[in-house]
Design a protein around this motif. Structure first.
Motif, PDB file in Angstrom:
ATOM      1  N   LYS A  57      53.122  49.403  34.571  1.00 23.31           N
ATOM      2  CA  LYS A  57      53.795  50.661  34.248  1.00 23.31           C
ATOM      3  C   LYS A  57      54.275  50.663  32.798  1.00 23.31           C
ATOM      4  O   LYS A  57      54.096  51.635  32.073  1.00 23.31           O
ATOM      5  N   VAL A  58      54.924  49.572  32.391  1.00 22.97           N
ATOM      6  CA  VAL A  58      55.433  49.437  31.021  1.00 22.97           C
ATOM      7  C   VAL A  58      54.934  48.114  30.441  1.00 22.97           C
ATOM      8  O   VAL A  58      55.180  47.055  31.016  1.00 22.97           O
ATOM      9  N   TYR A  59      54.213  48.206  29.336  1.00 25.33           N
ATOM     10  CA  TYR A  59      53.734  46.992  28.660  1.00 25.33           C
ATOM     11  C   TYR A  59      54.815  46.479  27.710  1.00 25.33           C
ATOM     12  O   TYR A  59      55.535  47.251  27.080  1.00 25.33           O
ATOM     13  N   GLY A  60      54.878  45.168  27.579  1.00 27.11           N
ATOM     14  CA  GLY A  60      55.854  44.586  26.677  1.00 27.11           C
ATOM     15  C   GLY A  60      55.574  44.900  25.228  1.00 27.11           C
ATOM     16  O   GLY A  60      56.487  45.057  24.422  1.00 27.11           O
ATOM     17  N   LEU A  61      54.271  44.995  24.879  1.00 30.79           N
ATOM     18  CA  LEU A  61      53.863  45.224  23.495  1.00 30.79           C
ATOM     19  C   LEU A  61      52.807  46.316  23.426  1.00 30.79           C
ATOM     20  O   LEU A  61      51.823  46.284  24.173  1.00 30.79           O
ATOM     21  N   ALA A  62      53.013  47.284  22.537  1.00 26.89           N
ATOM     22  CA  ALA A  62      52.012  48.330  22.311  1.00 26.89           C
ATOM     23  C   ALA A  62      50.886  47.774  21.456  1.00 26.89           C
ATOM     24  O   ALA A  62      51.008  46.711  20.844  1.00 26.89           O
ATOM     25  N   THR A  63      49.784  48.498  21.396  1.00 27.69           N
ATOM     26  CA  THR A  63      48.657  48.063  20.576  1.00 27.69           C
ATOM     27  C   THR A  63      48.313  49.114  19.531  1.00 27.69           C
ATOM     28  O   THR A  63      48.468  50.312  19.770  1.00 27.69           O
ATOM     29  N   ASN A  64      47.853  48.625  18.389  1.00 27.17           N
ATOM     30  CA  ASN A  64      47.306  49.512  17.356  1.00 27.17           C
ATOM     31  C   ASN A  64      45.811  49.257  17.182  1.00 27.17           C
ATOM     32  O   ASN A  64      45.255  49.419  16.107  1.00 27.17           O
ATOM     33  N   GLY A  65      45.165  48.827  18.265  1.00 27.09           N
ATOM     34  CA  GLY A  65      43.730  48.597  18.223  1.00 27.09           C
ATOM     35  C   GLY A  65      43.379  47.195  17.763  1.00 27.09           C
ATOM     36  O   GLY A  65      44.212  46.283  17.760  1.00 27.09           O
ATOM     37  N   GLY A  66      42.123  47.022  17.349  1.00 25.58           N
ATOM     38  CA  GLY A  66      41.623  45.702  16.999  1.00 25.58           C
ATOM     39  C   GLY A  66      42.045  45.184  15.643  1.00 25.58           C
ATOM     40  O   GLY A  66      41.973  43.985  15.376  1.00 25.58           O
ATOM     41  N   GLY A  67      42.458  46.076  14.766  1.00 28.58           N
ATOM     42  CA  GLY A  67      42.934  45.638  13.468  1.00 28.58           C
ATOM     43  C   GLY A  67      41.893  45.511  12.395  1.00 28.58           C
ATOM     44  O   GLY A  67      42.183  45.035  11.298  1.00 28.58           O
ATOM     45  N   ASP A  68      40.665  45.926  12.665  1.00 29.08           N
ATOM     46  CA  ASP A  68      39.604  45.880  11.647  1.00 29.08           C
ATOM     47  C   ASP A  68      39.549  44.491  11.007  1.00 29.08           C
ATOM     48  O   ASP A  68      39.541  43.493  11.706  1.00 29.08           O
ATOM     49  N   ASP A 105      43.683  52.064  26.385  1.00 35.53           N
ATOM     50  CA  ASP A 105      44.845  52.951  26.292  1.00 35.53           C
ATOM     51  C   ASP A 105      45.124  53.398  24.861  1.00 35.53           C
ATOM     52  O   ASP A 105      46.026  54.193  24.620  1.00 35.53           O
ATOM     53  N   TRP A 106      44.375  52.845  23.915  1.00 37.27           N
ATOM     54  CA  TRP A 106      44.635  53.121  22.496  1.00 37.27           C
ATOM     55  C   TRP A 106      43.634  54.125  21.949  1.00 37.27           C
ATOM     56  O   TRP A 106      42.451  54.124  22.308  1.00 37.27           O
ATOM     57  N   ASN A 107      44.125  54.985  21.069  1.00 35.09           N
ATOM     58  CA  ASN A 107      43.258  55.930  20.363  1.00 35.09           C
ATOM     59  C   ASN A 107      43.764  56.018  18.934  1.00 35.09           C
ATOM     60  O   ASN A 107      44.960  56.237  18.706  1.00 35.09           O
ATOM     61  N   SER A 108      42.859  55.847  17.967  1.00 32.31           N
ATOM     62  CA  SER A 108      43.279  55.788  16.563  1.00 32.31           C
ATOM     63  C   SER A 108      43.902  57.080  16.073  1.00 32.31           C
ATOM     64  O   SER A 108      44.591  57.093  15.061  1.00 32.31           O
ATOM     65  N   GLN A 109      43.684  58.172  16.772  1.00 30.44           N
ATOM     66  CA  GLN A 109      44.215  59.456  16.335  1.00 30.44           C
ATOM     67  C   GLN A 109      45.399  59.924  17.175  1.00 30.44           C
ATOM     68  O   GLN A 109      46.407  60.376  16.644  1.00 30.44           O
TER      69      GLN A 109
END
Length: 448
Positions: free
Chosen positions: A204-215, A271-275
């Motif tokens: 339900k709630v993740y401890g850490l959000a993601t900003n994708g793979g990081g290029d 769950d991540w989308n760059s936009q």
């Protein structure tokens, strides 16, 4: 914004005919009385409009025309303008783009401007000197990365602000950082990530959000971990000839980092989308309890309605230090500027304490000069926002280490290769050893 990646410049050149056909001549009308200036951050527009009014008072007969574009449109249109000959006189430059812009000789040297390293925060001025020893950018602002967190969620998990500011990590068991992220993670049945019966497939709630793979740079993803493990992007601090993505240290760190998602503690790639669904959105919606993000996002997190958001420093790594990328933007004059003399006067004003104090007073970013930074800290304090998690790394060199984006000639090519490679590791659990081949391809390009 700093962490989104610019479009590949080399690829754009290959499409020069189509780009040139779509370019709009925003520089038309530029003359000895007008200076055209482009920037991408709408939040900073009022501050620079104020600087422009002051500049025009100091320089009767000169007018500054500012164009603000969204991040992606900005780089696409700027590239098109260089091809079509409709470039602005001055534009906000990004260190990741600098190497290729300088190599393509579309920037005007600024050696005649009064830019001294000692007038700005450490390292900011030096980053904008090309391989030819000439200056191509005047320091504008800087940012570091910190850990934003939901205070209510932290309190419910029994985690204090002091604990969040004292975290450590390692690539073997994740240290107290991983334990904390696990504790902040809650599944649909209310079990935490460090409790028996936790369901990693129904969180339900993740401890850490993601900003994708990081290029290839991982600014708000894994860079704080790789740097605090002692890894560097290239063989030299600036203008490196070899990338190090084949390093055992690098690969062990990113394997551990993306493994947090596999364990259910970090928001998965799906769950991540760059936009539309970045880390800040995940925190705002309650989907994640914490997120690594840049100083340019301070006001955004502080503005989340109904949420009390705090910020903490990055965790200490195997080197014993806490690390954060310190990115600095600059203002550059284009080689084809129609009002080159006016453009240089405007850039000198932008880099001056007068303008930087004005920008700092808006409490949006940290200007490059110490006085500008102080003005920004004071402005944030008036808003009730503690920004010490972002400023401490610049002043406390015993506990913190800062580092820059890798500065090379082929950043766009590195992006084109590393973005799918890192996404494959994150999204598809591809072996990190596959980065050896990607690194070899990158280094072949640098050998050109």
């Amino acid at each position: 914004m700093r962490f989104r990646r610019p479009v590949a410049f080399t690829g754009a050149l290959a499409l020069s005919l189509s780009l040139a056909g779509s370019a709009q001549d925003d520089s038309a009308g530029s003359s000895s009385h007008t200076v055209t200036y482009w920037l991408w951050d709408a939040n900073q527009l009022p501050a620079y409009e104020a600087c422009a009014r002051d500049f025009e008072k100091r320089n009767p007969g000169l007018d500054v025309r500012i164009t603000q574009l969204g991040w992606d449109d900005y780089w696409t249109k700027l590239t098109a303008s260089f091809i079509a000959g409709t470039e602005p006189d001055v534009f906000t430059d990004h260190i990741q783009k600098f190497g290729q812009f300088a190599d393509l000789k579309v920037l005007e040297p600024l050696d005649d401007l009064p830019i001294e390293d000692s007038s700005y925060q450490p390292g900011l001025a030096a980053n904008w000197v090309g391989q030819d020893g000439r200056r191509y950018g005047a320091p504008k602002d800087w940012d570091t990365v910190g850990l934003f967190y939901n205070r209510k969620m932290a309190k419910a998990a029994g985690i204090s602000a002091e604990e969040l500011n004292g975290l450590d990590w390692n690539p073997r068991d994740g240290g107290t950082f991983e334990k904390t992220i696990a504790r902040l993670t809650v599944d649909r049945n209310g079990r935490r990530g460090d409790e028996p019966g936790f369901d990693k497939d129904d969180v339900k709630v993740y401890g850490l959000a993601t900003n994708g793979g990081g290029d290839g740079d991982g600014q708000t993803q894994w860079s704080t971990f790789t740097a605090s493990a002692g890894w560097t992007y290239t063989d030299e601090e600036r203008w490196g000839k070899r990338y190090n993505y084949d390093s055992e240290t690098f690969q062990s760190v990113v394997e551990w980092y993306f493994g947090l998602a596999e364990k259910g503690y970090m928001t998965p790639f799906t769950d991540w989308n760059s936009q539309s669904n970045q880390a800040n959105t995940q925190v705002a919606s309650g989907r994640a309890a914490t997120a690594f993000d840049g100083a340019w996002m301070i006001s955004t997190y502080a503005g989340f309605k109904g949420l009390d958001i705090g910020s903490a420093v990055t965790p200490a790594g195997p080197t014993g230090k806490r690390a954060t990328m310190m990115n600095g933007l600059a203002d550059s004059v284009t080689k084809g500027a129609r009002n080159k003399a006016g453009a240089k006067k405007w850039v000198a004003h932008l880099a001056s304490n007068a303008c930087q104090r004005t920008v700092g007073g808006y409490g949006i970013v940290f200007p490059a000069t110490p006085e500008g930074t102080e003005a920004a800290v004071a402005a944030y304090e008036k808003k009730g926002i503690d920004v010490s998690a972002f400023t401490r790394p610049v002043t406390d060199t015993r506990e913190f280490t800062t580092f820059s984006y890798p500065i090379t000639n082929y950043a766009a090519d590195v992006l084109a290769l590393m973005k799918p490679a890192m996404q494959d590791v994150f999204a598809n659990d591809a072996p990190v050893g596959g980065l050896d081949e990607t690194n070899s391809q990158i280094n072949l390009i640098l050998d050109q």
